[in-house]
Design a protein around this motif. Structure first.
Motif, short mmCIF file in Angstrom:
data_model
loop_
_atom_site.label_atom_id
_atom_site.label_comp_id
_atom_site.label_asym_id
_atom_site.label_seq_id
_atom_site.Cartn_x
_atom_site.Cartn_y
_atom_site.Cartn_z
N ASP A 1 0.87 -1.17 0.00
CA ASP A 1 0.00 0.00 0.00
C ASP A 1 0.91 1.22 0.00
O ASP A 1 1.65 1.45 0.96
CB ASP A 1 -0.89 -0.02 1.24
N ILE A 2 0.87 2.00 -1.07
CA ILE A 2 1.87 3.05 -1.29
C ILE A 2 1.20 4.42 -1.36
O ILE A 2 0.25 4.62 -2.12
CB ILE A 2 2.65 2.80 -2.60
N SER A 3 1.70 5.34 -0.57
CA SER A 3 1.26 6.73 -0.64
C SER A 3 2.12 7.46 -1.66
O SER A 3 3.35 7.48 -1.55
CB SER A 3 1.38 7.40 0.73
N VAL A 4 1.48 8.03 -2.68
CA VAL A 4 2.20 8.74 -3.74
C VAL A 4 1.68 10.16 -3.85
O VAL A 4 0.64 10.51 -3.28
CB VAL A 4 2.07 8.00 -5.09
N ARG A 5 2.40 10.99 -4.60
CA ARG A 5 2.05 12.42 -4.64
C ARG A 5 1.24 12.81 -5.87
O ARG A 5 0.20 13.44 -5.75
CB ARG A 5 3.33 13.26 -4.60
N ASN A 6 1.71 12.45 -7.05
CA ASN A 6 1.13 13.03 -8.25
C ASN A 6 0.60 12.02 -9.27
O ASN A 6 -0.16 12.40 -10.15
CB ASN A 6 2.17 13.91 -8.96
N THR A 7 1.01 10.77 -9.16
CA THR A 7 0.60 9.80 -10.17
C THR A 7 0.54 8.41 -9.56
O THR A 7 1.31 8.08 -8.65
CB THR A 7 1.58 9.82 -11.36
N PHE A 8 -0.39 7.60 -10.05
CA PHE A 8 -0.53 6.23 -9.56
C PHE A 8 0.61 5.35 -10.06
O PHE A 8 1.18 5.59 -11.13
CB PHE A 8 -1.86 5.62 -10.03
N ILE A 9 0.91 4.31 -9.30
CA ILE A 9 1.83 3.28 -9.78
C ILE A 9 1.11 2.47 -10.85
O ILE A 9 0.02 1.95 -10.62
CB ILE A 9 2.26 2.35 -8.63
#
Length: 283
Positions: A42-50
């Motif tokens: 489960d990854i928190s990202v800033r501007n774009t999805f993985i």
């Protein structure tokens, strides 16, 4: 430094991480002879999805000996209403070169929280963690998942809980977070007629958390004609006032059978009233 001796590596984590690109990706690249990789993150990202492009550019292209790559990645972005993000079609298109496997992808949008999540995964039967389940959940069979959270800003109808029971047949820990009332409650409100709606079984359930659940979902699990609970195994986390409302202050016949099956209760620091103990003979 290279880590050449590792050929098989798995990362399975229940907690959200915000260091995917900073720590996890560089660490994986050091395993130059890696042949099999499994990621459940489960990854928190800033501007774009993985997406598929990210996996290829940051992981696959750097592991020339990689033969098998299994993953379930849930990437989530807050304040998402202010960002132009990929659509489901955009995400799915990035996996066009993943010919050997059918990658499943979908996007959840929590408008009230300005929060979006993107799930990408394959081989559901091997996944150990499924981070959040909403109405957009596409189904499938997840035999290794034991713990899930059902979270939504839109109602869960009775049929949704049937899909969950079918997709997660061995679920033991279940949390429900939904403050919206059901739309179709009245059409299946009869508590004495099993034909109104199918009775759902969660045979391995041991813990149910309902602190942030609307009363309709508490009824789903306490009215025995809606959901059949296993005998003397289930612990419920619930506010005392919720329990009093749904059981009509511990007098409601429709909830009596499932309440009699409960093993224990956590009432957020309160004790069960003395007059209610006969309603919960095994607690």
């Amino acid at each position: 430094l290279s880590i050449p001796n590792i050929k098989c590596f798995s990362v399975h984590c229940e907690q959200t991480t915000n260091v995917y690109h900073e720590i996890i990706v560089p660490f994986l690249r050091r395993m130059s002879n890696l042949e099999k990789l499994s990621l459940n993150l489960d990854i928190s990202v800033r501007n774009t999805f993985i997406d598929g492009n990210d996996l290829k550019q940051n992981i696959i292209n750097h592991l020339s000996l990689l033969k098998r790559f299994e993953f379930h990645i849930c990437s989530n972005i807050y304040n998402s209403n202010q960002i132009h993000l990929q659509s489901k079609e955009d995400i799915q298109h990035t996996f066009r070169d993943f010919k050997d496997d059918q990658v499943i992808s979908y996007i959840d949008h929590f408008e009230e929280r300005e929060w979006r999540l993107c799930h990408i995964y394959l081989n559901p039967e091997k996944l150990r963690y499924y981070y959040l389940v909403t109405n957009h959940f596409p189904g499938g069979l997840f035999t290794c998942v034991r713990k899930i959270t059902l979270k939504e800003e839109h109602p869960f109808e009775h049929e949704f809980f049937l899909r969950i029971a079918q997709s997660f047949p061995f679920i033991t820990f279940l949390t429900i977070e939904n403050s919206k009332s059901q739309n179709n409650k009245l059409s299946k409100e009869s508590e004495n007629n099993n034909q109104v709606c199918s009775t759902i079984k969660y045979p391995y359930l041991t813990a149910l958390t309902l602190y942030f659940a609307h009363d309709d979902y508490i009824e789903e699990f306490l009215i025995h004609t809606k959901i059949c609970l296993p005998d003397n195994t289930v612990h419920i986390n619930i506010y005392l006032e919720q329990l009093e409302r749904v059981t009509y202050n511990f007098t409601r016949d429709a909830t009596r059978i499932n309440c009699a099956k409960l093993r224990s209760l956590c009432l957020n620091g309160y004790r069960l009233p003395e007059y209610a103990k006969n309603y919960f003979p095994n607690v």
